[in-house]
Design an enzyme around this catalytic site. Structure first.
Site, PDB file in Angstrom:
ATOM      1  N   ASN A  16      27.386  60.628 -11.867  1.00 40.50           N
ATOM      2  CA  ASN A  16      27.996  59.339 -12.186  1.00 40.50           C
ATOM      3  C   ASN A  16      26.889  58.369 -12.599  1.00 40.50           C
ATOM      4  O   ASN A  16      25.828  58.329 -11.976  1.00 40.50           O
ATOM      5  CB  ASN A  16      28.737  58.792 -10.951  1.00 40.50           C
ATOM      6  CG  ASN A  16      29.581  57.570 -11.297  1.00 40.50           C
ATOM      7  OD1 ASN A  16      29.629  57.155 -12.445  1.00 40.50           O
ATOM      8  ND2 ASN A  16      30.232  57.009 -10.298  1.00 40.50           N
ATOM      9  N   THR A  49      35.317  52.949  -7.550  1.00 42.76           N
ATOM     10  CA  THR A  49      34.882  51.556  -7.708  1.00 42.76           C
ATOM     11  C   THR A  49      35.783  50.821  -8.694  1.00 42.76           C
ATOM     12  O   THR A  49      36.169  49.667  -8.457  1.00 42.76           O
ATOM     13  CB  THR A  49      33.417  51.530  -8.185  1.00 42.76           C
ATOM     14  OG1 THR A  49      32.609  52.244  -7.248  1.00 42.76           O
ATOM     15  CG2 THR A  49      32.918  50.099  -8.303  1.00 42.76           C
ATOM     16  N   SER A  74      27.151  55.218  -9.623  1.00 43.78           N
ATOM     17  CA  SER A  74      27.632  55.736  -8.343  1.00 43.78           C
ATOM     18  C   SER A  74      27.257  54.777  -7.226  1.00 43.78           C
ATOM     19  O   SER A  74      26.093  54.386  -7.069  1.00 43.78           O
ATOM     20  CB  SER A  74      26.998  57.112  -8.077  1.00 43.78           C
ATOM     21  OG  SER A  74      27.379  57.584  -6.806  1.00 43.78           O
ATOM     22  N   SER A  75      28.260  54.354  -6.436  1.00 40.15           N
ATOM     23  CA  SER A  75      27.988  53.466  -5.303  1.00 40.15           C
ATOM     24  C   SER A  75      27.357  54.272  -4.177  1.00 40.15           C
ATOM     25  O   SER A  75      27.850  55.324  -3.800  1.00 40.15           O
ATOM     26  CB  SER A  75      29.275  52.788  -4.835  1.00 40.15           C
ATOM     27  OG  SER A  75      30.245  53.744  -4.507  1.00 40.15           O
ATOM     28  N   SER A 128      32.186  61.337  -6.206  1.00 38.88           N
ATOM     29  CA  SER A 128      31.440  60.494  -7.120  1.00 38.88           C
ATOM     30  C   SER A 128      31.894  60.743  -8.557  1.00 38.88           C
ATOM     31  O   SER A 128      31.973  61.871  -9.013  1.00 38.88           O
ATOM     32  CB  SER A 128      29.945  60.787  -6.990  1.00 38.88           C
ATOM     33  OG  SER A 128      29.215  59.979  -7.879  1.00 38.88           O
ATOM     34  N   GLY A 129      32.184  59.643  -9.268  1.00 42.90           N
ATOM     35  CA  GLY A 129      32.641  59.740 -10.649  1.00 42.90           C
ATOM     36  C   GLY A 129      34.140  59.814 -10.794  1.00 42.90           C
ATOM     37  O   GLY A 129      34.640  59.924 -11.911  1.00 42.90           O
ATOM     38  N   GLU A 140      32.899  66.328   0.659  1.00 48.98           N
ATOM     39  CA  GLU A 140      31.805  66.911  -0.113  1.00 48.98           C
ATOM     40  C   GLU A 140      31.613  68.374   0.262  1.00 48.98           C
ATOM     41  O   GLU A 140      31.397  68.677   1.440  1.00 48.98           O
ATOM     42  CB  GLU A 140      30.497  66.147   0.118  1.00 48.98           C
ATOM     43  CG  GLU A 140      30.466  64.798  -0.551  1.00 48.98           C
ATOM     44  CD  GLU A 140      29.077  64.178  -0.506  1.00 48.98           C
ATOM     45  OE1 GLU A 140      28.219  64.702   0.233  1.00 48.98           O
ATOM     46  OE2 GLU A 140      28.850  63.163  -1.194  1.00 48.98           O
ATOM     47  N   GLY A 181      34.733  60.785  -0.873  1.00 45.50           N
ATOM     48  CA  GLY A 181      35.641  61.805  -0.375  1.00 45.50           C
ATOM     49  C   GLY A 181      34.898  62.991   0.215  1.00 45.50           C
ATOM     50  O   GLY A 181      33.690  62.956   0.461  1.00 45.50           O
TER      51      GLY A 181
END
Length: 1103
Positions: free
Chosen positions: A160, A115, A163-164, A110-111, A359, A357
């Protein structure tokens, strides 16, 4: 010398190493140092073969402009510096030219910018594919689906701001030409909802993010929903469901004890529940019972139990989670309906996968477990497809394939997904078995089945080396993934895997009056009750991963690995520890090793020879044979060891990066030598050119000087000749002058003698004439005396005979005649006639003016009577006197006016200039006074609200008919004109509907016929023109148009354009409609009617 063709390359002006396959030496530190060096120089993209590594810069960079798109369009992958556009172009060209379905896999935490990377890929494909109205519409819908999905699927997190929270896979479908036809979005649910018991709902004081304009983003989302194809009622329904989810968090429960000793829960504030029921259309008692009771059905029996406070909160949060999750799935399906391809022809497909990705947190739970399982599967397919691609290229080029040793993570995937003794299978078995099921029983089962597995570790493992490992708690287990070891907390695995929604809540949602909510819970229909237990979250996720893997196996994969450089979301900060962590779990080092296991670098013969041909005399400057032969000659000349390279059918393969760097160093040195040679030749050419130019200039200057000298000498000779000529001509002229003067003196002497002689003759004749005149005068005197005597005798006779008074006048006239004749006899012939004429004319003019005094007409300006002229010669005087008199009496009439009357007549005069002989309605308006405010807004209490809203002076207040743009029907509106604005208000309520500044009014259009229709055109782009121009009908058209013209001229200093035509165009929203006036028989008498014929024509029938 022939001009050398220069092409850019990945190796030119390289910062660090653009392709990390060429990195030497290869280890974790050098990989991170290379990424940092490139990041510091704004080079955020790096290659690993065909894989793109993207480091999030957390700021905008000027590397995505339309010029950059054109730079990478139809270029070789390694021809320019690393960029995401290069991978996008390679994938698009492979799909278009080689008919290979493509897939772009974007991974990272995330971040890291996943996206944004997917947006860049889609925007590049949209920019390079075909053009056209239909194609552009499809591209716009595909691009605008992103804001909708982000608005409902993204959230602000600690890591983020956008974040999606879902895994998105979009298949973009193309035709045989490479033009987009449509798309399909798949929501694989690869990102599970996090712990929803910690949701904040509406309890936050502020949810504002710095630098984010929520109002602008909301307008963007509404516009995107409209472009994608959402109807207005659908968008409103979606927002109502979101509001209901947010308000669910406001519901709180309190404990109560029943008589039987069981605990139950009650809702604290039922007003919150009432608001939710009003939004969803659910009966309040039904929803209240669903939050307090749970019904369990088993065969033919139903058992109802109460819910305690903890269970009620669980039910509330589970409902919120399911409601929003199903709403998002509905949104995805609705977007798919709009963007799907409309044709059934064979399509080419490019997929874009945006997933999370690997974690590895301090506390890893069920969510991290299944996310890491998905990444294990993606790593497995990545290694397999990469090796397959390498092997196919070696075979295609005729290079011997050697087996590459690598870690196969299939054993880890089998540990998780095995149908009999896999972790997911055992978790489902625990959730489904009867009896007491807890996270501890699940961990015990794992210890029994997986204790001997070499990638599974726990405190109860049979491997004695872990018994003293204090870093491994009792309630945890550890799995050694390809990216490293991950410690999972077993707490919550069973509950999160169950993911149950009570049937009572499903049935309550199905009973909702809200159509969208009802459609989201089909299982709540009592007629379709299914007692079968719903599938668990783990099994659903496993099926989604299997579907995804099956889809990816059919496509050619392209990889983008996204890296987050720091946790502060700040630019220019590169945290090596954080990047090192991501490099490990993304497996970048493993990717490099697999890629360079055989040959680290390969290149086609033509670009290779073009790049290095200057290193060999035989190939420089031009090689006339085959490219492969030239490369062989080149490598033999450079004495490169044979084991360092191999010749394929179309490419040269280099084993060690050091060999490539050696070639680059030699090339750089040779380019410096060639540059020196070019400079030397250029300087020599420049000096010789300068010398030749100087010599040519000296010749030209000498020729021009000689010409100038000759011209100067010629001018001197010419000047001398002119002086001599002037002296000779002067001498000749003086000689002739002397001769002429002598001849003139002789002629003057003759003239003088003749004059004296003629004078003597004249004097003699004068003496004779004087004597003759004296004789004639004496005769005249005698004759006059005789006539006088005769006249006296005649007078006496007349007195005696006529005895009338006029005889005296006759005698007096005769006497005056005699006196005049005596006085002016000598001047009679020259002046008497003129004097008599002037005297007569004066008396006639005097008589004319005296008569006009009594015949002057009245002082009314409209009185057109005027006396006729008595004499023809006074015609122009008569007309001028008539004009002067009319101007004088008009001035006398105007002096009587007040200021208000003057303003009215000025408006009437303005109306005459604008509409006289142009508008058939104008004559009937001449006699009507202009009143302006026909509605007494200040006195009527009905319009008090409207009066308070307007602070300016009202010029016009009138009821008009506003023509509907869709069907031509009319609606009554109050038309208000002030000094600066034009307003429309509702006739009944007095509420202002529209307000238009006068500076935004560009033109007024009307017909030339006897009707009251007129159109007000607005300036394009202004806020008031969002719905288009206005079309009205009024009984006071001439007055309204005149006052609007005068007010606009007074405020803007510009004349308002008044267009009078039986056909004119009116802007309605995005369309231009023609308003046409025709003659026709009216059913309702003499009232004009308006009718919408089609999308482009509005017809007005005028009697």
């Amino acid at each position: 010398m022939a001009k050398m063709e220069v092409k850019t390359s990945l190796l030119d002006n390289m910062i660090g190493v653009g392709d990390m396959v060429l990195l030497e030496p290869l280890n974790e530190d050098t990989v991170i140092d290379n990424l940092k060096k490139r990041f510091d120089h704004n080079e955020i993209y790096t290659y690993i073969g065909s894989v793109v590594i993207s480091v999030n810069p957390y700021r905008s960079l000027p590397i995505y402009s339309p010029e950059k798109v054109e730079d990478y369009r139809n270029r070789n992958f390694y021809e320019l510096s690393p960029h995401i556009f290069a991978l996008s172009d390679e994938a698009y060209r492979s799909l278009r030219d080689q008919d290979k379905d493509q897939c772009i896999l974007i991974t990272g935490e995330s971040g890291a910018g996943k996206t944004e990377a997917s947006k860049l890929v889609m925007s590049y494909v949209a920019a390079v594919c075909g053009k056209g109205a239909e194609v552009n519409q499809v591209k716009e819908q595909l691009l605008q689906s992103n804001p909708v999905l982000e608005a409902f699927g993204n959230a602000k997190t600690v890591r983020n701001d956008n974040s999606s929270r879902f895994g998105k896979y979009m298949d973009i479908e193309f035709d045989f030409k490479g033009d987009p036809l449509g798309g399909v979005i798949s929501n694989y649910k690869l990102k599970l909802e996090r712990d929803f018991s910690r949701y904040n709902y509406l309890s936050l004081d502020s949810a504002k993010v710095n630098g984010v304009d929520d109002a602008a983003n909301f307008r963007t989302v509404r516009n995107a929903m409209q472009i994608v194809g959402f109807m207005d009622h659908e968008a409103e329904s979606v927002l109502e469901v979101v509001a209901a989810v947010l308000k669910l968090g406001n519901i709180e429960f309190k404990p109560e004890s029943r008589v039987n000793g069981l605990d139950e829960s009650k809702i604290k504030d039922k007003n919150e529940l009432k608001e939710i029921c009003e939004l969803t259309g659910i009966d309040q008692s039904v929803l209240e019972r669903a939050f307090s009771f749970r019904t369990v059905e088993a065969k033919q029996e139903k058992v109802s139990t109460t819910l305690n406070v903890a269970q009620a909160y669980y039910a509330r949060d589970a409902l919120a989670k399911n409601l929003y999750s199903r709403l998002f799935s509905w949104l995805v399906n609705r977007i798919n309906e709009s963007i799907k391809a409309q044709t059934k022809v064979r399509k080419k497909v490019m997929g874009v996968l945006d997933i999370y990705g690997f974690e590895i947190f301090e506390d890893n739970s069920f969510e991290q477990f299944i996310i890491n399982y998905c990444n294990e599967k993606l790593q497995q397919i990545f290694i397999e497809l990469t090796l397959k691609e390498e092997q196919e290229e070696y075979i295609r080029e005729g290079i011997e394939w050697t087996h590459i040793e690598y870690f196969n993570n299939a054993i880890i995937c089998d540990l998780i997904e095995n149908n009999t003794n896999g972790i997911l299978a055992m978790l489902d078995e625990e959730c489904l078995r009867p009896g007491t099921v807890t996270d501890e029983t699940f961990l015990e089962k794992l210890n029994q089945v997986c204790a001997t597995h070499q990638h599974f570790e726990s405190r109860m493992s049979k491997c004695s080396r872990f018994l003293n490992d204090t870093s491994l708690p009792h309630s945890c287990f550890r799995i050694q993934h390809y990216a490293g070891k991950v410690l999972y907390q077993v707490e919550g695995f069973v509950d999160k895997n169950n993911d149950l929604l009570y049937r009572d809540l499903s049935q309550a949602m199905w009973k909702a009056g809200h159509a969208l909510i009802k459609s989201l819970f089909p299982e709540g229909n009592p007629a379709k009750i299914n007692l079968k237990r719903p599938p668990t979250a783990g099994s659903q996720f496993k099926a989604s991963v299997a579907t995804l893997m099956k889809n990816l196996q059919t496509k050619n994969p392209n990889y983008i690995r996204c890296i987050k450089p720091n946790d502060k979301k700040a630019a220019h900060i590169f945290t090596e520890g954080l990047v090192c962590h991501q490099v490990r779990y993304l497996g970048l080092l493993e990717n490099v090793r697999v890629r360079r296991a055989g040959y680290a670098f390969r290149q086609a013969y033509e670009p290779c020879l073009e790049r290095y041909k200057m290193l060999c005399k035989q190939t420089w400057p031009h090689w006339k044979g085959p490219a492969r032969a030239g490369v062989e000659v080149l490598f033999n000349e450079l004495e490169i060891p044979v084991e360092e390279y191999s010749f394929g059918r179309s490419k040269i393969f280099i084993r060690n990066p050091r060999t490539l760097f050696k070639l680059e160093d030699l090339r750089k040195q040779r380019l410096q030598d060639l540059a020196t040679l070019i400079q030397k030749i250029y300087r020599g050419w420049k000096c010789r050119t300068h010398f030749l130019l100087m010599r040519k200039s000296q010749i030209v200057i000498a020729a021009w000087f000689r010409r100038y000298a000759q011209q100067k000498r010629y001018q001197e000779i010419k000047s001398s000749a002119l002086v001599i000529q002037s002296y000779i001509r002067g001498w000749k002229a003086r000689k002739i002058l002397r001769e002429l003067k002598h001849q003139k003196r002789c002629e003057e002497a003759v003239t003088t003698i003749a004059a004296y002689w003629h004078g003597t003759q004249a004097r003699r004749e004068l003496s004779r004439l004087k004597a003759e005149a004296r004789n004639k005068h004496a005769i005249a005197v005698i004759w006059a005396y005789w006539l006088g005597s005769k006249a006296r005798r005649e007078l006496k006779r007349l007195k005696e005979e006529a005895r009338r008074k006029h005889a005296v006048a006759v005698i007096w006239a005769y006497w005056l005649g005699l006196k005049v004749r005596r006085e002016y006899r000598k001047f009679f012939r020259a002046n008497a006639g003129k004097k008599i004429y002037e005297f007569t004319l004066q008396r006639i003019v005097q008589k004319y003016f005296l008569e006009m005094k009594n015949k002057v007409p009245s002082l009314s300006p409209i009185d057109k009577n005027w006396p006729s002229r008595p004499y023809m010669f006074l015609d122009s005087t008569h007309k001028e006197l008539k004009r002067i008199f009319h101007l004088w009496r008009c001035k006398k009439y105007r002096d009587q006016f007040t200021d208000q009357q003057k303003l009215i007549y000025e408006e009437k005069l303005e109306a005459s200039e604008l509409f006289k002989d142009k508008k058939a309605l104008y004559p009937s308006s001449v006699g009507q006074p202009f009143q302006g405010p026909y509605l007494e807004i200040n006195k009527n209490p009905k319009y008090k609200k409207l009066k308070d809203a307007i602070e300016e002076k009202i010029i016009i207040a009138e009821i008009v008919n506003k023509i509907n743009r869709a069907n031509g029907k009319s609606t009554s509106r109050i038309f208000l004109l002030t000094n600066n604005n034009l307003l429309l208000a509702d006739q009944k309520s007095g509420q202002i509907k529209s307000e238009v500044p006068l500076v935004d009014v560009t033109k007024v259009s009307m017909s030339s016929q006897n009707d009251g229709f007129f159109a007000i055109h607005l300036k394009e782009g202004c806020e008031a023109a969002s719905k288009g121009d206005f079309l009205f009908s009024s009984d006071h058209l001439i007055e309204m148009a005149t006052k609007l013209y005068r007010t606009t001229l007074s405020q803007t200093k510009q004349k308002l354009n008044i267009e009078i035509s039986d056909e004119f165009l009116v802007q309605f929203r995005q369309d231009k409609v023609c308003v046409k006036f025709i003659q026709g028989n009216q059913k309702n008498g003499s009232v004009p009617t308006c009718k919408r014929k089609n999308n482009r024509l509005l017809e007005v029938a005028v009697p």
